[in-house]
Design a protein around this motif. Structure first.
Motif, PDB file in Angstrom:
ATOM      1  N   THR A   1       1.037  -0.883  -0.055  1.00 59.32           N
ATOM      2  CA  THR A   1      -0.232  -0.385  -0.262  1.00 59.32           C
ATOM      3  C   THR A   1       0.679   0.951  -0.209  1.00 59.32           C
ATOM      4  O   THR A   1       0.389   2.481  -0.356  1.00 59.32           O
ATOM      5  CB  THR A   1      -1.184   0.083   1.430  1.00 59.32           C
ATOM      6  OG1 THR A   1      -1.499  -0.870   0.885  1.00 59.32           O
ATOM      7  CG2 THR A   1      -1.991   0.847   1.091  1.00 59.32           C
TER       8      THR A   1
ATOM      9  N   GLY B   1       1.807   1.985  -3.269  1.00 57.86           N
ATOM     10  CA  GLY B   1       0.615   2.201  -3.953  1.00 57.86           C
ATOM     11  C   GLY B   1       0.492   3.796  -4.098  1.00 57.86           C
ATOM     12  O   GLY B   1       0.239   3.859  -4.501  1.00 57.86           O
ATOM     13  N   TYR B   2       0.719   3.821  -2.428  1.00 59.47           N
ATOM     14  CA  TYR B   2       0.081   5.694  -2.435  1.00 59.47           C
ATOM     15  C   TYR B   2       0.945   6.426  -2.964  1.00 59.47           C
ATOM     16  O   TYR B   2       0.903   7.566  -3.254  1.00 59.47           O
ATOM     17  CB  TYR B   2      -0.377   5.163  -0.582  1.00 59.47           C
ATOM     18  CG  TYR B   2      -1.149   4.999  -0.964  1.00 59.47           C
ATOM     19  CD1 TYR B   2      -2.076   4.893  -1.176  1.00 59.47           C
ATOM     20  CD2 TYR B   2      -1.440   5.296   0.757  1.00 59.47           C
ATOM     21  CE1 TYR B   2      -3.649   4.541  -0.547  1.00 59.47           C
ATOM     22  CE2 TYR B   2      -3.395   4.403   1.310  1.00 59.47           C
ATOM     23  CZ  TYR B   2      -3.916   4.380   0.060  1.00 59.47           C
ATOM     24  OH  TYR B   2      -4.931   3.882   1.207  1.00 59.47           O
TER      25      TYR B   2
ATOM     26  N   THR C   1       0.183   6.976  -6.794  1.00 62.21           N
ATOM     27  CA  THR C   1      -1.081   7.586  -6.561  1.00 62.21           C
ATOM     28  C   THR C   1      -0.564   9.017  -6.388  1.00 62.21           C
ATOM     29  O   THR C   1      -0.734   9.882  -7.203  1.00 62.21           O
ATOM     30  CB  THR C   1      -2.168   6.853  -6.145  1.00 62.21           C
ATOM     31  OG1 THR C   1      -2.503   6.100  -6.019  1.00 62.21           O
ATOM     32  CG2 THR C   1      -3.021   7.658  -6.689  1.00 62.21           C
TER      33      THR C   1
ATOM     34  N   ASP D   1      -9.713  -3.617  -7.235  1.00 63.50           N
ATOM     35  CA  ASP D   1      -9.949  -2.069  -6.984  1.00 63.50           C
ATOM     36  C   ASP D   1     -11.558  -2.026  -5.877  1.00 63.50           C
ATOM     37  O   ASP D   1     -11.214  -0.794  -5.337  1.00 63.50           O
ATOM     38  CB  ASP D   1     -11.247  -1.304  -7.904  1.00 63.50           C
ATOM     39  CG  ASP D   1      -9.410  -1.498  -9.404  1.00 63.50           C
ATOM     40  OD1 ASP D   1      -8.297  -1.951  -8.780  1.00 63.50           O
ATOM     41  OD2 ASP D   1      -9.304  -1.161 -10.737  1.00 63.50           O
TER      42      ASP D   1
ATOM     43  N   ALA E   1       8.107   1.902  -6.526  1.00 64.44           N
ATOM     44  CA  ALA E   1       7.029   3.027  -6.683  1.00 64.44           C
ATOM     45  C   ALA E   1       7.752   3.106  -8.143  1.00 64.44           C
ATOM     46  O   ALA E   1       6.453   3.372  -9.683  1.00 64.44           O
ATOM     47  CB  ALA E   1       6.641   3.892  -6.102  1.00 64.44           C
TER      48      ALA E   1
ATOM     49  N   PHE F   1      -1.169   1.947 -12.290  1.00 60.54           N
ATOM     50  CA  PHE F   1      -2.067   2.652 -10.544  1.00 60.54           C
ATOM     51  C   PHE F   1      -3.266   1.600 -10.879  1.00 60.54           C
ATOM     52  O   PHE F   1      -3.319   0.851  -9.929  1.00 60.54           O
ATOM     53  CB  PHE F   1      -2.784   3.754 -11.574  1.00 60.54           C
ATOM     54  CG  PHE F   1      -3.379   4.241 -10.413  1.00 60.54           C
ATOM     55  CD1 PHE F   1      -3.185   4.947  -9.575  1.00 60.54           C
ATOM     56  CD2 PHE F   1      -5.593   4.533 -10.665  1.00 60.54           C
ATOM     57  CE1 PHE F   1      -4.327   4.876  -8.363  1.00 60.54           C
ATOM     58  CE2 PHE F   1      -6.310   4.717  -9.881  1.00 60.54           C
ATOM     59  CZ  PHE F   1      -5.028   5.469  -8.984  1.00 60.54           C
TER      60      PHE F   1
ATOM     61  N   ILE G   1      -2.007  -2.295 -10.161  1.00 58.40           N
ATOM     62  CA  ILE G   1      -1.694  -2.142  -8.611  1.00 58.40           C
ATOM     63  C   ILE G   1      -2.764  -2.282  -7.705  1.00 58.40           C
ATOM     64  O   ILE G   1      -2.838  -2.771  -6.515  1.00 58.40           O
ATOM     65  CB  ILE G   1      -0.577  -0.743  -8.762  1.00 58.40           C
ATOM     66  CG1 ILE G   1       0.583  -1.187  -9.046  1.00 58.40           C
ATOM     67  CG2 ILE G   1      -0.102  -1.421  -6.862  1.00 58.40           C
ATOM     68  CD1 ILE G   1       1.594  -2.038  -8.581  1.00 58.40           C
ATOM     69  N   MET G   2      -3.397  -1.385  -7.693  1.00 57.37           N
ATOM     70  CA  MET G   2      -4.231  -1.120  -6.742  1.00 57.37           C
ATOM     71  C   MET G   2      -5.633  -2.242  -6.787  1.00 57.37           C
ATOM     72  O   MET G   2      -6.109  -2.857  -5.577  1.00 57.37           O
ATOM     73  CB  MET G   2      -5.733   0.189  -7.366  1.00 57.37           C
ATOM     74  CG  MET G   2      -5.540   1.482  -7.277  1.00 57.37           C
ATOM     75  SD  MET G   2      -4.625   2.087  -5.734  1.00 57.37           S
ATOM     76  CE  MET G   2      -6.362   2.673  -5.810  1.00 57.37           C
TER      77      MET G   2
ATOM     78  N   LEU H   1      -3.144  -5.260  -5.133  1.00 53.25           N
ATOM     79  CA  LEU H   1      -3.313  -5.089  -3.483  1.00 53.25           C
ATOM     80  C   LEU H   1      -4.532  -5.299  -2.711  1.00 53.25           C
ATOM     81  O   LEU H   1      -4.720  -6.218  -1.496  1.00 53.25           O
ATOM     82  CB  LEU H   1      -2.624  -3.976  -3.048  1.00 53.25           C
ATOM     83  CG  LEU H   1      -1.261  -3.051  -3.254  1.00 53.25           C
ATOM     84  CD1 LEU H   1      -1.382  -2.091  -3.178  1.00 53.25           C
ATOM     85  CD2 LEU H   1      -0.575  -4.238  -2.749  1.00 53.25           C
TER      86      LEU H   1
END
Length: 471
Positions: free
Chosen positions: A122, A125-126, A129, A239, A389, A395, A398-399, A402
């Motif tokens: 996460t 991922g963040y 993003t 998602d 990353a 995007f 990955i979302m 996870l």
């Protein structure tokens, strides 16, 4: 002597909780802020795309089902914070300690692997993003100045590095208890960009410039091929699952609450507030976003440039996304910091480098302290997540991945198993059978979502050159 001790004990009790740790001061509102910061994340921006893959029938039903499942299992998990008795039992300050106390050592490794891989993922991922949203600010100005057909592609590797540098400083906050102000700020930011997205989608729908929508979503042979339809539907499930993912930090959030009223009751109320609020925003963002863009909905509503104007409002929304993710990154990273530091402190309790706090700034009631080990270890974690990353900027894929990895074991399986064990409910009893069926169905959803996301990553890898990511 006894009289003097009787005067000192109440003061000591006021400073410490029943487990000897500093007295917790969290409330239903700080817990709700932590939950909203964790739940209303970047996943909300992909819901219009998810709705486009699933359509008007399955899409809203899926959103509501995931919200109900998350809310129900979070209530089960809240009762596992204390052993035996949810009010007076021994505390479990982490998710892993709750699993160990209720299910034994055999399952703790599976829990730890699922939880901490997901938490670290996460963070990656963040970082992705936040950098995409930061780069979108420059792109929106370029489109405004040079026209919507201009080549405004921009590398976002530098934005990832900048995000990582900021996180190095925020990561020096000792623990969850010091994050309340950042979580409240992040929650306000998430509301702001969600409302902007809803407003822009509503305006476009009313202006009759909306795309084509259908009951079943994207049309085979028109929008996608038959195989793409299946993979995208699986990925959309991931998602949506990720959009409700916060169980992996629920116990850690509950460990910030003061003892009265009972933590499990406060946490259940906070979960209801958090999940209900996010479901409302998700329905608005998903449904209105789909109504605005139709089956051509972008993977990210604010950075996929379904909207070009007003560019300044879109810039404000993307700034809010970045600020929100600064806080959300910490909410998901602090449990990782804590578990590593606890293990190291237990193994080498006499090393001063691990325990000594040095005051850097001290002004009236405000002070900033650093710890050498914390500085080195947490900086290394942030650097590693930033490099990963830069290497994997996919995007939607990955979302979805996870969400698939973390949803079933952390949101469904462990809460249900711990509840059955703690409440002494037989597996073959009516309630036990129903809960096992629910767990199995959610496992199938997780497997399907993981397959769809892996397929998406494979396709993206075929087009990607490392360290040359552009948006």
């Amino acid at each position: 002597m006894n009289e003097e001790m009787s005067r000192q004990l109440p003061n000591a009790n006021q400073e410490q909780d029943d487990d000897g740790r500093p007295r917790r001061t969290g409330t239903v509102w700080t817990a709700s802020a932590h939950i909203i910061t964790a739940v209303i994340g970047s996943g909300v921006l992909s819901l219009a795309w998810s709705m486009a893959q699933l359509g008007w029938i399955i899409g809203p039903i899926t959103l509501i089902l995931f919200s109900l499942i998350t809310l129900y299992t979070s209530r089960l998990l809240a009762d596992c914070y204390r052993n035996s008795d949810p009010v007076n039992g021994k505390r479990n300050p982490t998710y892993m300690s709750a699993v160990k106390s209720n299910l034994g050592k055999t399952q703790i490794w599976m829990c730890g692997l699922c939880q901490y891989v997901n938490l670290c993922g996460t963070a990656v991922g963040y970082t992705i993003t936040a950098s995409i949203s930061a780069a979108a600010i420059s792109k929106s100005y370029c489109f405004h100045k040079h026209g919507h057909e201009a080549d405004c592609s921009i590398s976002y590797s530098m934005y990832m590095i900048a995000f990582g540098v900021i996180q190095v400083f925020f990561s020096q906050l000792p623990d969850f208890h010091d994050l309340w102000w950042l979580s409240i700020l992040a929650a306000v930011m998430s509301f702001t960009y969600s409302l902007i997205g809803v407003g822009l989608a509503l305006a476009q729908s009313i202006s009759r410039k909306s795309g084509i929508t259908t009951a079943t979503g994207t049309v085979v042979g028109v929008d996608v091929t038959s195989s793409q339809k299946i993979w995208n539907a699986f990925q959309a499930l991931g998602d949506i699952a990720f959009a409700y993912s916060y169980s992996m930090v629920l116990i850690e959030i509950q460990d910030t609450l003061k003892s009265t009223p009972p933590e499990n009751k406060v946490m259940k109320k906070a979960s209801l507030i958090g999940v209900s609020t996010t479901t409302l925003f998700y329905m608005l963002c998903g449904c209105l976003g789909y109504a605005a863009f139709g089956n051509k909905a972008p993977g990210n509503m604010l950075t996929g440039f379904g909207f070009f104007e007003p560019f300044w409002l879109i810039d404000i929304a993307n700034i809010c996304v970045v600020v929100h993710l600064l806080g959300a990154y910490q909410v998901f990273s602090q449990p990782v910091f804590a578990i590593v530091e606890d293990i190291v402190n237990q193994k080498w309790p006499n090393w001063k480098i691990l325990t000594k706090e040095m005051t850097v700034i001290s002004w009236r009631c405000f002070s900033i302290k650093i710890n050498i080990f914390r500085l080195i270890w947490r900086t290394a974690f942030v650097v590693t997540s930033t490099v990963l990353a830069i290497l994997m900027p996919f995007f939607n894929d990955i979302m979805g991945f996870l969400g698939a990895v973390g949803f079933w074991p952390l949101t469904v399986y462990f809460p249900i198993e711990m509840y059955l064990r703690q409440a002494k409910i037989a597996m073959l009893s009516p309630k036990g059978v129903i809960l096992q069926i629910l767990s199995f169905l959610c496992l199938l959803v997780s497997i399907a979502a993981a397959i769809g996301s892996i397929e998406g990553v494979i396709i993206s890898l075929g087009k990607y050159k490392p360290f040359h990511a552009k948006s």
